[in-house]
Motif scaffolding. Structure first.
Motif, mmCIF file in Angstrom:
data_model
loop_
_atom_site.group_PDB
_atom_site.id
_atom_site.type_symbol
_atom_site.label_atom_id
_atom_site.label_comp_id
_atom_site.label_asym_id
_atom_site.label_seq_id
_atom_site.Cartn_x
_atom_site.Cartn_y
_atom_site.Cartn_z
ATOM 1 N N SER A 75 27.984 37.058 17.070
ATOM 2 C CA SER A 75 26.590 37.388 17.319
ATOM 3 C C SER A 75 25.857 37.493 15.991
ATOM 4 O O SER A 75 26.384 38.050 15.031
ATOM 5 C CB SER A 75 26.502 38.733 18.067
ATOM 6 O OG SER A 75 25.167 39.124 18.213
ATOM 7 N N TRP A 76 24.666 36.928 15.955
ATOM 8 C CA TRP A 76 23.823 37.029 14.770
ATOM 9 C C TRP A 76 22.463 37.568 15.179
ATOM 10 O O TRP A 76 21.942 37.215 16.232
ATOM 11 C CB TRP A 76 23.596 35.655 14.135
ATOM 12 C CG TRP A 76 24.811 35.007 13.589
ATOM 13 C CD1 TRP A 76 25.317 35.122 12.325
ATOM 14 C CD2 TRP A 76 25.682 34.108 14.279
ATOM 15 N NE1 TRP A 76 26.440 34.350 12.199
ATOM 16 C CE2 TRP A 76 26.696 33.724 13.379
ATOM 17 C CE3 TRP A 76 25.714 33.595 15.584
ATOM 18 C CZ2 TRP A 76 27.711 32.846 13.724
ATOM 19 C CZ3 TRP A 76 26.724 32.727 15.940
ATOM 20 C CH2 TRP A 76 27.706 32.361 15.011
ATOM 21 N N GLY A 132 20.079 28.075 11.003
ATOM 22 C CA GLY A 132 21.454 27.591 11.143
ATOM 23 C C GLY A 132 22.063 27.227 9.798
ATOM 24 O O GLY A 132 23.230 27.540 9.528
ATOM 25 N N ILE A 133 21.277 26.604 8.948
ATOM 26 C CA ILE A 133 21.762 26.258 7.605
ATOM 27 C C ILE A 133 21.964 27.525 6.781
ATOM 28 O O ILE A 133 23.002 27.696 6.133
ATOM 29 C CB ILE A 133 20.782 25.280 6.913
ATOM 30 C CG1 ILE A 133 20.829 23.920 7.618
ATOM 31 C CG2 ILE A 133 21.103 25.141 5.428
ATOM 32 C CD1 ILE A 133 19.718 22.966 7.214
ATOM 33 N N GLU A 134 20.995 28.437 6.832
ATOM 34 C CA GLU A 134 21.089 29.692 6.065
ATOM 35 C C GLU A 134 22.320 30.506 6.466
ATOM 36 O O GLU A 134 22.985 31.095 5.616
ATOM 37 C CB GLU A 134 19.836 30.544 6.288
ATOM 38 C CG GLU A 134 18.586 30.017 5.628
ATOM 39 C CD GLU A 134 17.331 30.786 6.036
ATOM 40 O OE1 GLU A 134 17.432 31.851 6.696
ATOM 41 O OE2 GLU A 134 16.224 30.313 5.686
ATOM 42 N N LEU A 135 22.622 30.534 7.757
ATOM 43 C CA LEU A 135 23.731 31.348 8.251
ATOM 44 C C LEU A 135 25.047 30.566 8.351
ATOM 45 O O LEU A 135 26.076 31.144 8.701
ATOM 46 C CB LEU A 135 23.373 31.960 9.612
ATOM 47 C CG LEU A 135 22.194 32.948 9.588
ATOM 48 C CD1 LEU A 135 21.855 33.424 10.998
ATOM 49 C CD2 LEU A 135 22.489 34.125 8.677
ATOM 50 N N MET A 184 26.756 27.479 21.068
ATOM 51 C CA MET A 184 25.804 28.517 20.657
ATOM 52 C C MET A 184 24.649 28.560 21.659
ATOM 53 O O MET A 184 24.234 27.517 22.169
ATOM 54 C CB MET A 184 25.199 28.128 19.302
ATOM 55 C CG MET A 184 25.643 28.916 18.167
ATOM 56 S SD MET A 184 24.896 28.425 16.581
ATOM 57 C CE MET A 184 23.951 26.989 16.841
ATOM 58 N N TYR A 185 24.124 29.750 21.890
ATOM 59 C CA TYR A 185 22.960 29.891 22.765
ATOM 60 C C TYR A 185 22.207 31.178 22.436
ATOM 61 O O TYR A 185 22.703 32.044 21.730
ATOM 62 C CB TYR A 185 23.379 29.859 24.239
ATOM 63 C CG TYR A 185 24.042 31.127 24.727
ATOM 64 C CD1 TYR A 185 23.332 32.075 25.463
ATOM 65 C CD2 TYR A 185 25.382 31.399 24.449
ATOM 66 C CE1 TYR A 185 23.944 33.239 25.909
ATOM 67 C CE2 TYR A 185 25.996 32.546 24.897
ATOM 68 C CZ TYR A 185 25.263 33.466 25.617
ATOM 69 O OH TYR A 185 25.868 34.619 26.052
ATOM 70 N N THR A 186 21.005 31.292 22.979
ATOM 71 C CA THR A 186 20.183 32.487 22.827
ATOM 72 C C THR A 186 20.434 33.405 24.018
ATOM 73 O O THR A 186 20.206 33.001 25.160
ATOM 74 C CB THR A 186 18.684 32.111 22.785
ATOM 75 O OG1 THR A 186 18.476 31.215 21.708
ATOM 76 C CG2 THR A 186 17.812 33.341 22.610
ATOM 77 N N THR A 231 21.513 35.158 18.414
ATOM 78 C CA THR A 231 22.259 33.950 18.771
ATOM 79 C C THR A 231 23.706 34.350 18.983
ATOM 80 O O THR A 231 24.247 35.149 18.213
ATOM 81 C CB THR A 231 22.157 32.884 17.655
ATOM 82 O OG1 THR A 231 20.774 32.523 17.493
ATOM 83 C CG2 THR A 231 22.972 31.645 18.000
ATOM 84 N N PHE A 232 24.304 33.827 20.047
ATOM 85 C CA PHE A 232 25.720 34.042 20.342
ATOM 86 C C PHE A 232 26.436 32.699 20.231
ATOM 87 O O PHE A 232 25.866 31.646 20.543
ATOM 88 C CB PHE A 232 25.920 34.551 21.774
ATOM 89 C CG PHE A 232 25.669 36.013 21.990
ATOM 90 C CD1 PHE A 232 25.065 36.820 21.046
ATOM 91 C CD2 PHE A 232 26.044 36.596 23.188
ATOM 92 C CE1 PHE A 232 24.844 38.170 21.274
ATOM 93 C CE2 PHE A 232 25.826 37.943 23.434
ATOM 94 C CZ PHE A 232 25.227 38.733 22.476
#
Length: 164
Positions: A25-26, A41-44, A130-132, A139-140
């Motif tokens: 989870s983010w 997505g790139i940052e994380l 991945m989804y919201t 994001t999970f």
């Protein structure tokens, strides 16, 4: 009656626990468009396959939700063959009223049980999805081989959309 985004998130956490599905989870700035999604997505350093949920409406007043790959387009012919009626993308107002989600962050799990979930079979071919889970600032991600377990725990009708 719409449910709160926090309630949708709670239902997703409970679903993962009920099905014994490990997930990541983010929490981040809200993602409501592809550009923000790609940048975060790139940052994380996300590696999971991104999904998208399209809320569909039918002329008879019924709805369904299509869970597919983020880059996929709605295949109206295949969806009509599966559902027996021609789909169109529901309006933001319909989606908010029926699901309680925010446009651009539609959650595929935890919907009212009367709404069928159409799952693109291509999702089963990936390693991780991945989804919201409701609020657009979460994001999970989970292993795609757990998707069937999650789907079987839902009260919604689940239909598989063939890619062939």
């Amino acid at each position: 009656m719409t449910q709160s985004l926090e309630r949708i998130l709670e239902r997703n956490v409970a679903l993962m626990a009920q099905c014994s599905v490990a997930y990541q989870s983010w929490q981040h700035e809200p993602i409501l468009d592809f550009a923000t999604d790609e940048r975060i997505g790139i940052e994380l350093g996300w590696q999971a396959t991104p999904t998208k949920s399209l809320f569909l409406s039918f002329k008879n007043g019924e709805y369904a939700l299509l869970l597919t790959h983020r880059d996929a387009r709605l295949d109206s012919k295949k969806t009509k063959a599966l559902m027996g009626k021609r789909p169109s993308i529901a309006t933001d107002e319909e989606m908010i009223a029926q699901l309680g989600c925010v446009p651009g962050a539609v959650c595929p799990f935890g919907m009212p049980s009367s709404i069928p979930l159409i799952v693109d079979e291509v999702l089963f071919s990936f390693e991780e999805l991945m989804y919201t889970p409701g609020p657009p600032e979460y994001t999970f991600a989970f292993e795609a081989n757990c998707l069937s377990r999650l789907l079987s725990a839902l009260p919604n009708p689940v239909l598989i959309l063939s890619t062939s």
